[in-house]
Scaffold this motif. Structure first.
Motif, short mmCIF file in Angstrom:
data_model
loop_
_atom_site.label_atom_id
_atom_site.label_comp_id
_atom_site.label_asym_id
_atom_site.label_seq_id
_atom_site.Cartn_x
_atom_site.Cartn_y
_atom_site.Cartn_z
N ASN A 1 70.89 47.03 89.65
CA ASN A 1 69.71 48.23 89.95
C ASN A 1 68.60 48.19 88.86
N ILE A 2 69.05 48.19 87.60
CA ILE A 2 67.91 48.19 86.61
C ILE A 2 67.10 46.83 86.90
N ARG A 3 67.55 45.78 87.21
CA ARG A 3 66.66 44.51 87.26
C ARG A 3 65.57 44.67 88.25
N GLU A 4 65.93 45.59 89.35
CA GLU A 4 64.94 45.90 90.63
C GLU A 4 63.90 46.61 90.36
N VAL A 5 63.96 47.41 89.27
CA VAL A 5 62.90 48.52 89.01
C VAL A 5 61.83 47.84 87.97
N ASP A 6 60.57 48.36 88.01
CA ASP A 6 59.58 47.87 87.06
C ASP A 6 59.39 48.57 85.93
N ALA A 7 59.95 49.83 85.63
CA ALA A 7 59.91 50.31 84.32
C ALA A 7 60.97 51.27 84.36
N ILE A 8 61.28 51.88 83.03
CA ILE A 8 62.66 52.46 82.93
C ILE A 8 62.28 53.98 82.36
N ALA A 9 62.83 55.13 82.81
CA ALA A 9 62.87 56.18 82.04
C ALA A 9 64.16 56.78 81.70
N HIS A 10 64.35 56.25 80.37
CA HIS A 10 65.65 56.63 79.75
C HIS A 10 65.94 58.01 79.41
N VAL A 11 66.85 58.79 79.83
CA VAL A 11 67.26 60.18 79.69
C VAL A 11 68.33 60.18 78.52
N VAL A 12 68.05 60.94 77.78
CA VAL A 12 69.12 61.25 76.81
C VAL A 12 69.38 62.42 76.42
N ARG A 13 70.59 62.94 76.19
CA ARG A 13 71.18 63.98 76.10
C ARG A 13 70.91 64.79 74.83
N CYS A 14 69.97 65.92 74.74
CA CYS A 14 69.90 66.65 73.36
C CYS A 14 70.11 68.02 73.45
N PHE A 15 71.24 68.44 74.20
CA PHE A 15 71.66 69.66 74.08
C PHE A 15 73.29 69.68 74.33
N ASP A 16 73.92 70.90 73.37
CA ASP A 16 74.93 71.18 73.47
C ASP A 16 75.61 72.09 74.33
N ASN A 17 76.66 71.54 75.01
CA ASN A 17 77.27 72.45 76.18
C ASN A 17 78.43 72.03 76.39
N ASP A 18 79.66 72.86 75.70
CA ASP A 18 81.10 72.46 76.02
C ASP A 18 81.36 72.47 77.34
N ASN A 19 80.82 72.92 78.23
CA ASN A 19 81.16 72.91 79.58
C ASN A 19 80.87 71.72 80.42
N ILE A 20 80.06 70.86 79.93
CA ILE A 20 79.57 69.53 80.37
C ILE A 20 79.91 68.39 79.39
N VAL A 21 80.91 67.87 79.94
CA VAL A 21 81.78 66.50 79.10
C VAL A 21 80.57 65.45 78.80
N HIS A 22 80.77 65.02 77.67
CA HIS A 22 79.92 64.18 77.04
C HIS A 22 80.83 62.83 77.26
N VAL A 23 80.55 61.52 77.70
CA VAL A 23 81.34 60.33 78.37
C VAL A 23 81.96 59.88 76.73
N ASP A 24 81.29 60.16 75.57
CA ASP A 24 81.89 59.59 74.28
C ASP A 24 82.37 60.87 73.27
N GLY A 25 82.31 62.10 73.89
CA GLY A 25 82.97 63.31 73.38
C GLY A 25 81.97 64.02 72.37
N ASN A 26 81.15 63.39 71.94
CA ASN A 26 80.14 64.13 71.10
C ASN A 26 78.62 63.68 71.38
N ILE A 27 77.91 64.72 71.08
CA ILE A 27 76.18 64.80 71.47
C ILE A 27 75.61 63.90 70.24
N ASP A 28 75.10 62.76 70.65
CA ASP A 28 74.40 61.84 69.60
C ASP A 28 73.48 61.10 70.50
#
Length: 365
Positions: A93-120
């Protein structure tokens, strides 16, 4: 235009919430990885104050903005380059697009699970970079093997390209994305023709909490420092705020809400405009009593190509373009007054369209 900007990021960073706010579509935004298994494509209206001003001056029967396509690509995880999670599908899917908007998580919220367990966010970015770099290494290794065989014939061109491919491979092996290679001319064309994932232009969207949307926080400060050498734009946005704005019915309500949040405009406006710029797109306008309309062309396009965006017959039978710059149109208030002041120019096939040009095409088929 058929160019697309893809939204990428790890699971649960706010990609689909942002996509929903951008498109008012209802992509599944659930609190678990792989909630979005297929890329969602949205046709996004590009906000442009110039279009509003032209509408005010011309008072047409209708106003039509231009659009771009935004693709919500499901979250990547570590190991995607080897097919982990839904890696193969995501990378395609990434190969088919011409540019990328990369979203990174910069908020703390214990109710929303982070896939790696910590916010970085810096680590999150590095995970995706590495997966894309590994995939690009596979691509370049195959090209090196092919060029090694071709170079045995003694062809100087093949030998030179082999050297270039090996340089690219070394750069990737040093864990650096291909977009940080500064090549021009023939070398630049060779690099572009490799169609590498990490060569696509990129912008970063830091998804923050409501309190950090204006001035950022410790997470955004660390992230901005980490990408300062990439020459990439970083935008702070609260996907939660944008989601609330999208639910409001009227423009007045939305603007009032934005004002209360201490913002000048909705964050999605900045994301859309940044994606538009990232895709190397510019806007020209047509302005008449029936409609004022924004049109999209690639930067550097010539007048016949711009005419072809309206209709292929316009390009085939192109005679000339009558052009008024946006600044002159606004200064004189109308096409006729700009013409009388000598601010309307008649341009031929070699004219390079300027961003904001107000154009009228003469053609014959």
């Amino acid at each position: 235009m058929a160019l697309k900007c893809g939204i990428v990021g790890l699971p649960n960073v706010g990609k689909s919430t942002l996509f929903n706010a951008l498109t008012s579509a209802k992509a599944l935004a659930a609190n678990y990885p792989f909630a979005t298994k297929d890329p969602n494509v949205g046709i996004i209206t590009v906000p442009d104050d110039r279009l509003d001003k032209l509408t005010e001056l011309v008072n047409p029967q209708k106003t039509i903005p231009t659009t771009i396509e935004i693709v919500d690509i499901a979250g990547l995880i570590k190991g995607a380059s080897k097919g982990e999670g839904l890696g193969n599908q995501f990378l395609a899917n990434i190969r088919e697009v011409d540019a990328i908007a990369h979203v990174v998580r910069c908020f703390d919220n214990d109710n929303i699970v982070h896939v790696d367990g910590n916010i970085d966010p810096v680590k999150d970015k590095e995970i995706i970079d590495m997966e894309l770099i590994l995939k690009d290494m596979e691509t370049v290794e195959k090209r090196v093997e092919k060029l090694q065989k071709q170079a045995k014939s003694g062809d100087k061109g093949d030998k030179l390209k082999l050297e270039w491919a090996q340089e690219v491979l070394k750069h990737l092996e040093d864990e650096k994305p291909a977009r940080t290679i500064e090549w021009e001319d023939e070398k630049g064309k060779f690099l572009k023709d490799l169609f590498l994932l990490t060569h696509k232009p990129i912008l970063y969207v830091c998804n923050v909490d409501e309190e950090s949307v204006v001035n950022g926080n410790a997470h955004t400060a660390n992230f901005i420092k980490a990408v300062e050498n990439e020459n990439a734009e970083v935008i702070l946005i609260s996907a939660a705020i944008e989601s609330d704005i999208a639910e409001l019915d009227t423009l007045e309500e939305k603007l009032e809400f934005v004002k209360e949040m201490g913002l000048e405009k909705p964050g999605v406006y900045r994301v859309i405009q940044a994606c538009y710029k990232l895709l190397n797109l510019i806007t020209y306008f047509t302005a008449g009593e029936k409609e004022v309309r924004a049109w999209t062309v690639l930067e550097g396009s010539k007048a016949p190509q711009a005419a072809g965006v309206i209709h292929t017959d316009f390009e085939k039978g192109f005679i000339r373009a009558e052009v008024i710059t946006y600044a002159n149109f606004v200064e004189y208030g109308s096409e006729s007054k700009a013409r009388d002041a000598g601010k309307l120019s008649s341009e031929g096939k070699e004219y390079v369209v300027g961003d904001g040009d107000v154009m009228h095409f003469r053609f014959n088929v």
